[in-house]
Motif scaffolding. Structure first.
Motif, short mmCIF file in Angstrom:
data_model
loop_
_atom_site.label_atom_id
_atom_site.label_comp_id
_atom_site.label_asym_id
_atom_site.label_seq_id
_atom_site.Cartn_x
_atom_site.Cartn_y
_atom_site.Cartn_z
N ALA A 157 58.43 56.37 45.10
CA ALA A 157 59.10 55.07 45.01
C ALA A 157 60.15 54.46 46.20
O ALA A 157 60.93 55.27 46.54
CB ALA A 157 59.71 54.64 43.92
N PRO A 158 59.95 53.15 46.78
CA PRO A 158 61.05 52.83 47.74
C PRO A 158 62.48 52.55 47.05
O PRO A 158 62.21 52.31 45.77
CB PRO A 158 60.28 51.61 48.31
N THR A 159 63.28 52.74 47.76
CA THR A 159 64.87 52.34 47.33
C THR A 159 65.28 51.22 47.47
O THR A 159 66.35 50.73 46.82
CB THR A 159 65.49 53.66 47.34
N THR A 160 64.77 50.01 48.19
CA THR A 160 65.17 49.07 48.69
C THR A 160 64.23 47.97 48.68
O THR A 160 62.97 48.15 48.42
CB THR A 160 65.91 49.11 50.17
N VAL A 161 64.78 46.70 48.43
CA VAL A 161 63.75 45.54 48.62
C VAL A 161 62.97 45.50 49.82
O VAL A 161 61.75 45.24 49.68
CB VAL A 161 64.73 44.35 48.43
N LEU A 162 63.62 45.80 50.86
CA LEU A 162 62.65 45.84 52.09
C LEU A 162 61.53 46.90 52.11
O LEU A 162 60.59 46.66 52.72
CB LEU A 162 63.80 45.88 53.34
N GLU A 163 61.84 47.80 51.61
CA GLU A 163 60.71 49.07 51.44
C GLU A 163 59.74 48.61 50.56
O GLU A 163 58.44 48.89 50.86
CB GLU A 163 61.35 50.41 51.15
N ARG A 164 60.14 48.00 49.54
CA ARG A 164 59.11 47.27 48.56
C ARG A 164 58.37 46.40 49.17
O ARG A 164 57.11 46.09 49.02
CB ARG A 164 59.84 46.83 47.42
N GLY A 165 59.04 45.35 49.92
CA GLY A 165 58.35 44.44 50.52
C GLY A 165 57.32 44.98 51.71
O GLY A 165 56.41 44.29 51.83
N ALA A 166 57.80 46.08 52.60
CA ALA A 166 56.86 46.46 53.45
C ALA A 166 55.69 46.93 52.70
O ALA A 166 54.59 46.92 53.32
CB ALA A 166 57.67 47.76 54.13
N TYR A 167 55.79 47.51 51.60
CA TYR A 167 54.58 48.18 50.78
C TYR A 167 53.56 47.11 50.22
O TYR A 167 52.48 47.09 50.49
CB TYR A 167 55.15 49.00 49.74
N LEU A 168 54.18 45.96 49.93
CA LEU A 168 53.56 45.04 49.24
C LEU A 168 52.67 44.31 50.60
O LEU A 168 51.64 43.74 50.41
CB LEU A 168 54.31 44.03 48.62
N VAL A 169 53.42 43.86 51.72
CA VAL A 169 52.87 43.08 52.68
C VAL A 169 51.66 44.28 53.20
O VAL A 169 50.55 44.02 53.70
CB VAL A 169 53.73 43.19 53.80
N ARG A 170 51.76 45.67 53.34
CA ARG A 170 50.67 46.69 53.68
C ARG A 170 49.49 46.24 52.63
O ARG A 170 48.19 46.26 53.00
CB ARG A 170 51.12 47.84 53.63
N ILE A 171 49.74 46.34 51.40
CA ILE A 171 48.80 46.20 50.49
C ILE A 171 48.10 44.69 50.67
O ILE A 171 46.71 44.94 50.16
CB ILE A 171 49.23 46.43 48.91
N GLY A 172 48.81 43.85 50.90
CA GLY A 172 47.80 42.22 51.11
C GLY A 172 47.36 42.50 52.34
O GLY A 172 46.77 41.36 52.73
N ASP A 173 47.54 43.36 53.19
CA ASP A 173 46.80 43.59 54.56
C ASP A 173 47.27 42.30 55.34
O ASP A 173 46.42 41.89 56.39
CB ASP A 173 45.23 43.65 54.27
N CYS A 174 48.32 41.89 55.24
CA CYS A 174 48.72 40.76 56.23
C CYS A 174 48.84 40.99 57.75
O CYS A 174 48.27 40.23 58.45
CB CYS A 174 50.12 40.39 55.85
#
Length: 451
Positions: A55-72
């Protein structure tokens, strides 16, 4: 007489209004929280520890993960251009859409957007200035994204380098360039809101529904569109031809196509994160999705997506009606079919046998089996023709960094030979498919050269 004239005028105005609604382009490509915290992203990124993704430990890591899954990045990055700076041209039957700059630049990007503005774009399909966004941006799916996840995505994008790049205007034909008509399209086909948590289903199923119907926006490609360019919503996985790019996104709900309930969880998760498994591989637009997005899925999210997809209700293909039979491919006599099979076998032995085997068995995990391959026997021949002509390139992923791929045969085989060998493959080793004609091949040969 006057009454009749007015009826004609009103009819013409109604037809114009309906044509203005045809704005729901679904190309390849771009609140309420979930009713349960179990549906929000469980803070997982693509980092690995001891073979598992942590799991990511920061909001930015989490956001990076979500942006990847969204294929932005796939849509908002032009070939050879800066990440997220926009400029990618998306072809559609309505004209050309050009993706916008979503970097942190305050003038040309979204640097002056607030978290509320970003959430409003995802959830309601509206830009900062209130303009209605075209549904080429899949807000029909992104509306399901929770506010917490949207805020993490916003934080990550704002942390990325600002790129000064002016946004180009879309090039749409009249009447599709009339943005005011979007309100009517939305009234018919868009209802913003989160997904309800289904208590009768498992947490994995609910999480999978959130990802498949929301961030991953699978229905954007894997659905059938009506004459106004709209599908049946984020849960429509009926399959369909992808406009202008000449690929078919197979149905996820058909027992006659992928038949996902017959896949094991391991087989499906491997296909999503590796790009291949022991019996199949991805190519074309799906290869880009795996490379840019799905290979970064956490272990639990990949499993959740597999759980949801395997549970989709499957539908048997209905018997063809009178119109279907009238426009079906022409049948051939038994003698003609034998001749096609003989010629096709010769081409197969010369060009295909070394990789796919004498009996179409392939090599597990390397070259897909052709024997019993349902995707080769369905009515649409878009994908196999494209693969033969332009090659099949499995994406390089972390779990499969040096994949085997299929070379293009467009320079080697003419239209008749492609049709013959494909007909052979569709009917050899117990396969059952309709005869393919040379005239069906040529449009894809042109498309193969253009892509």
């Amino acid at each position: 007489m006057i009454s009749r004239v007015w009826k004609i005028v009103l009819t013409l105005l109604l037809l114009l209004l309906l044509s203005l609604l045809a704005l729901g382009w679904y190309g390849y490509a771009l609140g309420d929280s979930y009713a349960s915290a179990a549906l929000t992203v469980s803070s997982q990124d693509s980092k690995t520890q001891n073979g598992t993704k942590s799991a990511p430990t920061t909001v930015l890591e989490r956001g990076a993960y979500l942006v990847r899954i969204g294929d932005c990045m796939a849509c908002h990055t032009a070939r050879g251009g800066a990440a997220f700076a926009g400029g990618r041209v998306m072809q559609s039957e309505f004209g050309q859409f050009v993706t916008p700059n979503i970097t942190s630049d305050k003038k040309t990007g979204i640097g002056d957007w607030s978290a509320e503005d970003f959430w409003n774009a995802l959830h309601n399909g509206k830009a900062k200035d209130g303009r209605l966004l075209y549904p080429s941006f899949p807000f029909v799916n992104y509306t399901h994204v929770s506010r917490e996840d949207a805020d993490a995505m916003y934080a990550y994008l704002q942390s990325q380098p600002a790129v000064v790049q002016e946004n180009a205007a879309h090039s749409l034909a009249f009447p599709y360039n009339q943005r005011a008509a979007l309100s009517l399209w939305r009234a018919l086909y868009f209802k913003p809101g989160a997904l309800d948590y289904q208590s009768q289903q498992s947490a994995d199923w609910n999480r999978g529904a959130y990802l498949v119907r929301g961030l991953a926006h699978c229905s954007a490609c894997h659905s059938t569109r009506n004459s106004l360019g709209a599908n049946q919503g984020s849960a429509d996985f009926s399959g369909g031809e992808m406009a202008q790019i000449h690929w078919y996104a197979p149905s996820l709900q058909s027992a006659n196509e992928l038949n996902l309930p017959n896949w094991s969880e391991a087989e499906l998760t491997q296909l999503l994160v590796r790009g291949n498994n022991l019996k199949s591989s991805v190519a074309g637009p799906m290869a880009e999705v795996v490379q840019q997005s799905l290979q970064h899925l956490s272990d639990t999210d990949a499993r959740s997506i597999a759980t949801y997809l395997r549970a989709l209700p499957q539908q048997q293909q209905s018997a063809p009606d009178l119109l279907d039979r009238a426009i079906a491919r022409p049948t051939v006599s038994k003698e003609q079919m034998l001749q096609i099979m003989e010629r096709g076998e010769k081409i197969y032995k010369a060009q295909c046998l070394d990789c796919h085997g004498k009996g179409g068995e392939g090599v597990p995990g390397v070259y897909p089996a052709l024997k019993g391959n349902a995707t080769l026997q369905i009515a649409s021949v878009s994908n196999p023709i494209r693969l033969i002509l332009s090659g099949g390139f499995v994406p390089a992923t972390k779990l499969n960094p040096r994949p085997y791929s299929m070379p293009p045969f467009a320079p080697v085989l003419d239209d008749g030979e492609v049709a013959t060998v494909l007909t052979y493959i569709r009917n050899a080793w117990g396969n059952k498919g309709e005869v393919v004609s040379p005239s069906e091949v040529n449009p894809y040969r042109t498309a193969a050269l253009d892509q």
